[in-house]
Each structure stands twice: as C-alpha cells, then as structure tokens.
Design a protein around this motif. Structure first.
Motif, PDB file in Angstrom:
ATOM      1  N   PRO A 139       0.504  -1.350   0.324  1.00 23.37           N
ATOM      2  CA  PRO A 139      -0.441  -0.094   0.127  1.00 23.37           C
ATOM      3  C   PRO A 139       0.752   1.201  -0.330  1.00 23.37           C
ATOM      4  O   PRO A 139       2.406   1.090   0.777  1.00 23.37           O
ATOM      5  N   GLY A 140       0.099   2.185  -0.497  1.00 20.65           N
ATOM      6  CA  GLY A 140       1.114   3.559  -0.756  1.00 20.65           C
ATOM      7  C   GLY A 140       1.994   3.876  -2.160  1.00 20.65           C
ATOM      8  O   GLY A 140       2.465   4.534  -1.991  1.00 20.65           O
ATOM      9  N   THR A 141       2.048   2.537  -2.747  1.00 18.04           N
ATOM     10  CA  THR A 141       3.030   3.145  -4.346  1.00 18.04           C
ATOM     11  C   THR A 141       2.272   3.056  -4.796  1.00 18.04           C
ATOM     12  O   THR A 141       0.571   3.563  -5.178  1.00 18.04           O
ATOM     13  N   LYS A 142       2.538   4.220  -6.474  1.00 16.06           N
ATOM     14  CA  LYS A 142       1.373   4.152  -7.429  1.00 16.06           C
ATOM     15  C   LYS A 142       0.898   3.175  -7.811  1.00 16.06           C
ATOM     16  O   LYS A 142      -0.358   3.725  -8.002  1.00 16.06           O
ATOM     17  N   LEU A 143       1.366   2.020  -7.702  1.00 14.17           N
ATOM     18  CA  LEU A 143       0.826   0.734  -8.480  1.00 14.17           C
ATOM     19  C   LEU A 143      -0.129   0.635  -7.658  1.00 14.17           C
ATOM     20  O   LEU A 143      -1.665   0.507  -8.203  1.00 14.17           O
ATOM     21  N   ALA A 144      -0.192   0.616  -6.127  1.00 16.66           N
ATOM     22  CA  ALA A 144      -1.882   0.399  -5.603  1.00 16.66           C
ATOM     23  C   ALA A 144      -2.203   1.293  -5.629  1.00 16.66           C
ATOM     24  O   ALA A 144      -4.154   1.176  -5.370  1.00 16.66           O
ATOM     25  N   SER A 145      -2.152   2.699  -5.309  1.00 13.30           N
ATOM     26  CA  SER A 145      -3.406   3.450  -6.278  1.00 13.30           C
ATOM     27  C   SER A 145      -4.033   3.850  -7.648  1.00 13.30           C
ATOM     28  O   SER A 145      -4.968   3.239  -7.516  1.00 13.30           O
ATOM     29  N   ILE A 146      -2.853   3.173  -8.554  1.00 12.06           N
ATOM     30  CA  ILE A 146      -3.899   2.999  -9.626  1.00 12.06           C
ATOM     31  C   ILE A 146      -4.543   1.789  -9.669  1.00 12.06           C
ATOM     32  O   ILE A 146      -6.101   1.535 -10.205  1.00 12.06           O
ATOM     33  N   ILE A 147      -4.491   0.430  -9.208  1.00  8.06           N
ATOM     34  CA  ILE A 147      -4.911  -0.728  -8.923  1.00  8.06           C
ATOM     35  C   ILE A 147      -6.236  -0.814  -8.073  1.00  8.06           C
ATOM     36  O   ILE A 147      -6.957  -1.106  -7.804  1.00  8.06           O
ATOM     37  N   GLY A 148      -6.088   0.607  -6.876  1.00  7.90           N
ATOM     38  CA  GLY A 148      -7.327   0.937  -6.022  1.00  7.90           C
ATOM     39  C   GLY A 148      -7.308  -0.052  -4.614  1.00  7.90           C
ATOM     40  O   GLY A 148      -7.819   0.721  -3.712  1.00  7.90           O
ATOM     41  N   ASN A 175       7.480  -1.968  -6.168  1.00  7.89           N
ATOM     42  CA  ASN A 175       6.208  -1.998  -5.562  1.00  7.89           C
ATOM     43  C   ASN A 175       5.563  -2.996  -5.924  1.00  7.89           C
ATOM     44  O   ASN A 175       3.929  -3.153  -5.856  1.00  7.89           O
ATOM     45  N   ALA A 176       6.316  -4.266  -5.938  1.00  9.26           N
ATOM     46  CA  ALA A 176       5.632  -5.599  -6.168  1.00  9.26           C
ATOM     47  C   ALA A 176       6.670  -6.649  -5.092  1.00  9.26           C
ATOM     48  O   ALA A 176       8.018  -6.345  -6.726  1.00  9.26           O
ATOM     49  N   TYR A 177       6.424  -6.938  -4.546  1.00 14.02           N
ATOM     50  CA  TYR A 177       7.648  -8.314  -4.420  1.00 14.02           C
ATOM     51  C   TYR A 177       7.287  -9.642  -4.199  1.00 14.02           C
ATOM     52  O   TYR A 177       6.150  -9.805  -4.226  1.00 14.02           O
ATOM     53  N   SER A 178       8.399 -10.508  -4.790  1.00 10.80           N
ATOM     54  CA  SER A 178       7.773 -12.128  -4.463  1.00 10.80           C
ATOM     55  C   SER A 178       8.202 -12.291  -3.081  1.00 10.80           C
ATOM     56  O   SER A 178       8.755 -11.944  -2.360  1.00 10.80           O
ATOM     57  N   LEU A 179       7.305 -13.565  -3.116  1.00 11.17           N
ATOM     58  CA  LEU A 179       7.095 -13.965  -0.710  1.00 11.17           C
ATOM     59  C   LEU A 179       7.891 -14.019  -0.667  1.00 11.17           C
ATOM     60  O   LEU A 179       8.079 -14.734   0.114  1.00 11.17           O
ATOM     61  N   HIS A 192       9.783  10.167 -11.839  1.00 13.69           N
ATOM     62  CA  HIS A 192       9.366  10.230 -13.397  1.00 13.69           C
ATOM     63  C   HIS A 192       7.972  10.381 -12.451  1.00 13.69           C
ATOM     64  O   HIS A 192       7.843   9.151 -11.190  1.00 13.69           O
ATOM     65  N   PRO A 193       7.205  11.239 -12.802  1.00  9.85           N
ATOM     66  CA  PRO A 193       5.503  11.195 -12.263  1.00  9.85           C
ATOM     67  C   PRO A 193       4.442  10.035 -12.940  1.00  9.85           C
ATOM     68  O   PRO A 193       4.091   9.640 -11.992  1.00  9.85           O
ATOM     69  N   TRP A 194       5.549   9.249 -13.563  1.00 10.04           N
ATOM     70  CA  TRP A 194       4.689   8.233 -14.272  1.00 10.04           C
ATOM     71  C   TRP A 194       5.820   7.154 -14.899  1.00 10.04           C
ATOM     72  O   TRP A 194       5.815   6.628 -16.048  1.00 10.04           O
ATOM     73  N   ALA A 195       6.519   6.463 -14.178  1.00  7.31           N
ATOM     74  CA  ALA A 195       7.510   5.516 -14.947  1.00  7.31           C
ATOM     75  C   ALA A 195       7.506   3.615 -14.090  1.00  7.31           C
ATOM     76  O   ALA A 195       7.581   3.998 -12.635  1.00  7.31           O
ATOM     77  N   ILE A 196       6.706   2.890 -14.665  1.00  2.00           N
ATOM     78  CA  ILE A 196       5.987   1.287 -13.781  1.00  2.00           C
ATOM     79  C   ILE A 196       6.641   0.647 -14.589  1.00  2.00           C
ATOM     80  O   ILE A 196       6.296   0.061 -15.495  1.00  2.00           O
ATOM     81  N   GLY A 197       7.337  -0.708 -13.860  1.00  2.00           N
ATOM     82  CA  GLY A 197       7.542  -1.690 -14.353  1.00  2.00           C
ATOM     83  C   GLY A 197       6.940  -3.195 -13.930  1.00  2.00           C
ATOM     84  O   GLY A 197       6.653  -2.642 -12.558  1.00  2.00           O
ATOM     85  N   ILE A 198       6.503  -4.004 -14.446  1.00  2.00           N
ATOM     86  CA  ILE A 198       5.959  -5.396 -13.552  1.00  2.00           C
ATOM     87  C   ILE A 198       6.385  -6.231 -14.063  1.00  2.00           C
ATOM     88  O   ILE A 198       7.002  -6.703 -15.287  1.00  2.00           O
ATOM     89  N   ASN A 199       6.227  -7.650 -13.854  1.00  2.00           N
ATOM     90  CA  ASN A 199       7.022  -8.652 -14.243  1.00  2.00           C
ATOM     91  C   ASN A 199       5.627  -9.260 -14.132  1.00  2.00           C
ATOM     92  O   ASN A 199       6.266 -11.459 -14.365  1.00  2.00           O
ATOM     93  N   TRP A 200       4.529  -9.329 -14.830  1.00  2.00           N
ATOM     94  CA  TRP A 200       3.632 -10.467 -15.096  1.00  2.00           C
ATOM     95  C   TRP A 200       2.696  -9.488 -16.355  1.00  2.00           C
ATOM     96  O   TRP A 200       2.918  -8.962 -16.511  1.00  2.00           O
ATOM     97  N   ILE A 201       1.705 -10.764 -16.836  1.00  2.00           N
ATOM     98  CA  ILE A 201       1.179 -10.347 -17.866  1.00  2.00           C
ATOM     99  C   ILE A 201      -0.575  -9.122 -17.298  1.00  2.00           C
ATOM    100  O   ILE A 201      -0.699 -10.252 -16.384  1.00  2.00           O
ATOM    101  N   PRO A 202      -0.654  -8.267 -17.619  1.00  2.00           N
ATOM    102  CA  PRO A 202      -0.948  -7.226 -16.936  1.00  2.00           C
ATOM    103  C   PRO A 202      -2.803  -6.649 -17.280  1.00  2.00           C
ATOM    104  O   PRO A 202      -3.641  -6.291 -16.898  1.00  2.00           O
ATOM    105  N   TYR A 203      -2.892  -7.992 -18.333  1.00  2.00           N
ATOM    106  CA  TYR A 203      -4.836  -8.125 -18.469  1.00  2.00           C
ATOM    107  C   TYR A 203      -5.113  -9.425 -18.388  1.00  2.00           C
ATOM    108  O   TYR A 203      -4.580 -10.946 -17.979  1.00  2.00           O
ATOM    109  N   PRO A 204      -6.375  -9.580 -18.277  1.00  2.81           N
ATOM    110  CA  PRO A 204      -6.594 -11.010 -17.498  1.00  2.81           C
ATOM    111  C   PRO A 204      -6.471 -11.845 -18.561  1.00  2.81           C
ATOM    112  O   PRO A 204      -6.695 -12.250 -20.116  1.00  2.81           O
TER     113      PRO A 204
END
Length: 225
Positions: A139-148, A175-179, A192-204
C-alpha cells in the motif's frame, strides 16, 4: 504534444509499443479500447526509420533493449532505441515496462553497467513450474493507487531473467515483491511522474488479477494530459 484541432484523433494520445509478436497485438487492443492511438515501434531497425516518434505521448516497452545476448548486428539499432527511451523519460512521458521491459526501465535509471547487472535465471525460482505466482503490492505505492489497493495477488508469471532487489536503481522503488523476497516483481520511479515496471501479464488471462488492466487506463489518461 500539439495536435491538429481539425483531426478526429486530436484528443487521442499516441502510445508507442515496443514488444515481440504476438503480444504487441494485445497491447494495441488494450490501448485502443481506452481511446488511445497505438503505434508499434520496431527496435530491430534504425529508430530514424520509425515514423513520427516525436508524436509519442506514452510508451509501453515489453522487450529488453540492453540485453547483452542480442546479436552484434542488432546492437546499434537497439542502442539507438535506448537513447530514444531516455529522451522519453527526460520529457516525463508515461512509461510502462512489462516483463523484459521492466529490465529496460531499470537499465535506463541504473548506475550499474548493463553487462554486470546480474539478472537471476527464472529457473532458480521456486515458482518456475507454475503458470501463476503470488505477489505482494505494498500500500502507498503508485501501483497500489492505480489498481485501487495494495495486498496479495495471483498473476500470470513471465519466463525471463528476474531483477534481484540488490540491483534496482536508486531512482526506483519496489512496488511488487516476490513472496520469498529475493527479487522484485515490480518497480516504479521515485522521480518520474509515471514510470512503472511489472513482471507479469497485466491483462485478464486465466487466474490473473483483472485489477492490473487499470495500468493501461492510467497510462492513456496520463499521456493525454
């Protein structure tokens, strides 16, 4: 970007996409379904051959531009793309790195030499036999804010080298940890105001969390400002 007020596309931001087939078609669909214009950028040819890059308002990168395994013949074109992406970040253009694109985002910000970053082989992962992996979004990351919200999510894993926590640029935060806490599953810029990287498929897809499709909506929204 200055848009022609008479054009039917005047209010639509242009999102550049650097990705391998067939994934880039899905990214095109995600962007266009959110009233953005998608433009595929081909990294294996000189950047000057890709038209109208000065009109890019946002960028999706799902390829590793600084990959030392690239054939020597392709390196000059990929190095030119890296310079283009550096310019995008300097102009504060929204940047979404997906999978290998997260490694590129880290490379663009990092102080380490690209040959010595030391990405971890995914075969060493305790999740390597699973299609899905559980991650924690603080919580508190930009990613968490974006997804709610923050919390635990099950997402579709991607098979490529991972980013150890010890190798993350000082200009980025996790903004996302492995367990097991050994590598990052997501990063975002603290400058940067909006620079995000993720390591998974972000669509359903199968068991993936649908919350992360909000990344595409946020990218297009921010690119339109």
């Amino acid at each position: 970007m200055q848009r022609n007020e008479m054009s039917p596309y005047a209010c639509k931001p242009t999102i550049g996409i650097i990705s391998k087939e067939p994934q880039n078609q899905r990214y095109i669909e995600e962007i266009e379904s959110r009233d953005g214009l998608a433009k595929v950028i081909r990294p294996n040819i000189p950047i000057s051959s890709n038209d109208h890059l000065n009109s890019i308002d946002g960028i999706i990168v799902a390829d590793h531009m600084s990959n030392p395994r690239l054939p020597i013949t392709q390196k000059p074109a990929y190095d030119e793309v890296l310079l283009f992406l550096q310019d995008c970040l300097a102009r504060k253009i929204p940047f979404l790195g997906i999978g290998e694109g997260m490694l590129t985002l880290n490379h663009l910000f990092t102080e380490y030499d690209s040959e010595n970053i030391g990405y971890a082989n995914p075969a060493s992962s305790i999740h390597s036999q699973d299609r899905t992996v559980q991650i924690f979004v603080p919580p508190g990351t930009k990613l968490a804010s974006i997804i709610g919200c923050g919390g635990f999510f099950k997402v579709d894993r991607m098979d490529h080298p991972k980013l150890p926590l010890s190798r993350i640029s000082k200009s980025l935060m996790v903004n996302a940890y492995s367990l097991d806490g050994t590598w990052s599953e997501g990063i975002e810029s603290i400058k940067h105001p909006w620079a995000i990287g993720i390591n998974w498929i972000p669509y359903p897809h199968d068991q993936s969390s649908r919350a992360f499709t909000a990344l595409f909506s946020s990218l297009v929204h921010c690119a339109n400002k």
